[in-house]
Design a protein around this motif. Structure first.
Motif, PDB file in Angstrom:
ATOM      1  N   ALA A 169     -49.187  55.221  89.464  1.00 50.10           N
ATOM      2  CA  ALA A 169     -50.313  55.499  88.565  1.00 50.10           C
ATOM      3  C   ALA A 169     -49.825  55.814  87.156  1.00 50.10           C
ATOM      4  O   ALA A 169     -50.397  55.339  86.172  1.00 50.10           O
ATOM      5  CB  ALA A 169     -51.156  56.651  89.108  1.00 50.10           C
ATOM      6  N   VAL A 170     -48.748  56.579  87.047  1.00 52.60           N
ATOM      7  CA  VAL A 170     -48.163  56.889  85.739  1.00 52.60           C
ATOM      8  C   VAL A 170     -47.678  55.598  85.075  1.00 52.60           C
ATOM      9  O   VAL A 170     -47.926  55.353  83.895  1.00 52.60           O
ATOM     10  CB  VAL A 170     -47.001  57.908  85.881  1.00 52.60           C
TER      11      VAL A 170
ATOM     12  N   GLY B 236     -33.312  57.884  93.304  1.00 50.59           N
ATOM     13  CA  GLY B 236     -33.987  57.381  92.110  1.00 50.59           C
ATOM     14  C   GLY B 236     -35.303  56.730  92.459  1.00 50.59           C
ATOM     15  O   GLY B 236     -35.770  56.804  93.596  1.00 50.59           O
ATOM     16  N   VAL B 237     -35.879  56.092  91.475  1.00 48.57           N
ATOM     17  CA  VAL B 237     -37.150  55.408  91.665  1.00 48.57           C
ATOM     18  C   VAL B 237     -37.045  54.024  91.030  1.00 48.57           C
ATOM     19  O   VAL B 237     -36.433  53.850  89.985  1.00 48.57           O
ATOM     20  CB  VAL B 237     -38.326  56.228  91.068  1.00 48.57           C
ATOM     21  N   ARG B 238     -37.616  53.046  91.710  1.00 52.85           N
ATOM     22  CA  ARG B 238     -37.662  51.667  91.216  1.00 52.85           C
ATOM     23  C   ARG B 238     -39.122  51.298  91.072  1.00 52.85           C
ATOM     24  O   ARG B 238     -39.939  51.588  91.949  1.00 52.85           O
ATOM     25  CB  ARG B 238     -36.965  50.753  92.211  1.00 52.85           C
ATOM     26  N   VAL B 239     -39.484  50.652  89.944  1.00 51.97           N
ATOM     27  CA  VAL B 239     -40.870  50.303  89.673  1.00 51.97           C
ATOM     28  C   VAL B 239     -40.971  48.794  89.446  1.00 51.97           C
ATOM     29  O   VAL B 239     -40.151  48.211  88.729  1.00 51.97           O
ATOM     30  CB  VAL B 239     -41.401  51.056  88.424  1.00 51.97           C
TER      31      VAL B 239
ATOM     32  N   GLN C 176     -41.177  47.749  79.933  1.00 55.98           N
ATOM     33  CA  GLN C 176     -40.084  48.436  80.620  1.00 55.98           C
ATOM     34  C   GLN C 176     -39.776  49.786  79.965  1.00 55.98           C
ATOM     35  O   GLN C 176     -39.639  50.799  80.648  1.00 55.98           O
ATOM     36  CB  GLN C 176     -38.816  47.574  80.620  1.00 55.98           C
ATOM     37  N   ARG C 177     -39.659  49.779  78.639  1.00 56.70           N
ATOM     38  CA  ARG C 177     -39.347  51.023  77.926  1.00 56.70           C
ATOM     39  C   ARG C 177     -40.466  52.055  78.083  1.00 56.70           C
ATOM     40  O   ARG C 177     -40.206  53.232  78.345  1.00 56.70           O
ATOM     41  CB  ARG C 177     -39.099  50.735  76.442  1.00 56.70           C
ATOM     42  N   ALA C 178     -41.722  51.611  77.923  1.00 56.72           N
ATOM     43  CA  ALA C 178     -42.863  52.537  78.011  1.00 56.72           C
ATOM     44  C   ALA C 178     -42.980  53.144  79.406  1.00 56.72           C
ATOM     45  O   ALA C 178     -43.211  54.348  79.558  1.00 56.72           O
ATOM     46  CB  ALA C 178     -44.155  51.822  77.632  1.00 56.72           C
ATOM     47  N   VAL C 179     -42.804  52.326  80.429  1.00 58.68           N
ATOM     48  CA  VAL C 179     -42.920  52.806  81.810  1.00 58.68           C
ATOM     49  C   VAL C 179     -41.771  53.760  82.135  1.00 58.68           C
ATOM     50  O   VAL C 179     -41.988  54.833  82.708  1.00 58.68           O
ATOM     51  CB  VAL C 179     -42.968  51.626  82.797  1.00 58.68           C
ATOM     52  N   SER C 180     -40.571  53.398  81.747  1.00 56.86           N
ATOM     53  CA  SER C 180     -39.415  54.262  82.020  1.00 56.86           C
ATOM     54  C   SER C 180     -39.601  55.627  81.360  1.00 56.86           C
ATOM     55  O   SER C 180     -39.388  56.669  81.988  1.00 56.86           O
ATOM     56  CB  SER C 180     -38.144  53.591  81.513  1.00 56.86           C
ATOM     57  N   ARG C 181     -40.026  55.623  80.103  1.00 54.70           N
ATOM     58  CA  ARG C 181     -40.237  56.875  79.364  1.00 54.70           C
ATOM     59  C   ARG C 181     -41.353  57.707  80.012  1.00 54.70           C
ATOM     60  O   ARG C 181     -41.195  58.907  80.237  1.00 54.70           O
ATOM     61  CB  ARG C 181     -40.585  56.555  77.908  1.00 54.70           C
TER      62      ARG C 181
ATOM     63  N   PRO D 176     -36.126  56.189  86.214  1.00 52.82           N
ATOM     64  CA  PRO D 176     -36.149  54.933  86.970  1.00 52.82           C
ATOM     65  C   PRO D 176     -34.798  54.214  86.928  1.00 52.82           C
ATOM     66  O   PRO D 176     -34.173  54.118  85.874  1.00 52.82           O
ATOM     67  CB  PRO D 176     -37.223  54.103  86.264  1.00 52.82           C
ATOM     68  N   THR D 177     -34.352  53.758  88.094  1.00 49.62           N
ATOM     69  CA  THR D 177     -33.122  52.964  88.169  1.00 49.62           C
ATOM     70  C   THR D 177     -33.402  51.522  87.755  1.00 49.62           C
ATOM     71  O   THR D 177     -32.503  50.827  87.309  1.00 49.62           O
ATOM     72  CB  THR D 177     -32.534  52.984  89.592  1.00 49.62           C
TER      73      THR D 177
END
Length: 133
Positions: A23-24, A78-81, A101-106, A116-117
């Motif tokens: 959701a995040v 870790g977490v993978r998305v 990728q950058r926005a989701v990781s942050r 996130p890995t």
């Protein structure tokens, strides 16, 4: 999962489930310029229907996670998305995917403390509007 010391010396454990992470990630990805929508795809639709049904039975209002899957990994922790998106034809697809990728990781790191890995972005559609082609 994080562990924190409580005031009385007790150990407190916080568990963050994959749907919360998804959701995040969905919220962060949807806000990136050039992302038209998140695309659930076949695998995402099946998982989404099951998750929504379980949450509604429990009386919970599910957060939108269509097009996003999160996986907690044990070794290494870790977490993978994974995110499936439709993009605007007005922006460069590779640059938009990198921005996602950058926005989701942050966002995942800020909201959960988990780094996130991997954040995989799959572009399932590019919308061309205005009859340019």
């Amino acid at each position: 999962m994080t562990r924190e010391q409580a005031p009385a010396g007790q150990l407190v454990e916080t568990v963050i489930s994959p749907p919360v992470i998804a959701a995040v990630a969905a919220h962060a990805a949807a806000k990136v310029p050039g992302v038209v929508r998140l695309e659930p795809g076949l695998r995402g639709l099946a998982g989404s229907v099951t998750r929504i049904a379980r949450q509604r039975i429990k009386g919970l209002e599910p957060a939108p996670t269509e097009g996003v899957r999160a996986f907690l990994e044990q070794d290494p922790p870790g977490v993978r998305v994974e995110i499936d998106v439709a993009l605007s034809g007005l922006d460069q697809a590779a640059a938009t995917a990198q921005a996602v990728q950058r926005a989701v990781s942050r966002a995942v790191t800020e909201a959960t403390g988990l780094i996130p890995t991997a954040v995989s972005v799959t572009i399932l559609d590019i919308e061309i509007r205005g009859g340019l082609l």
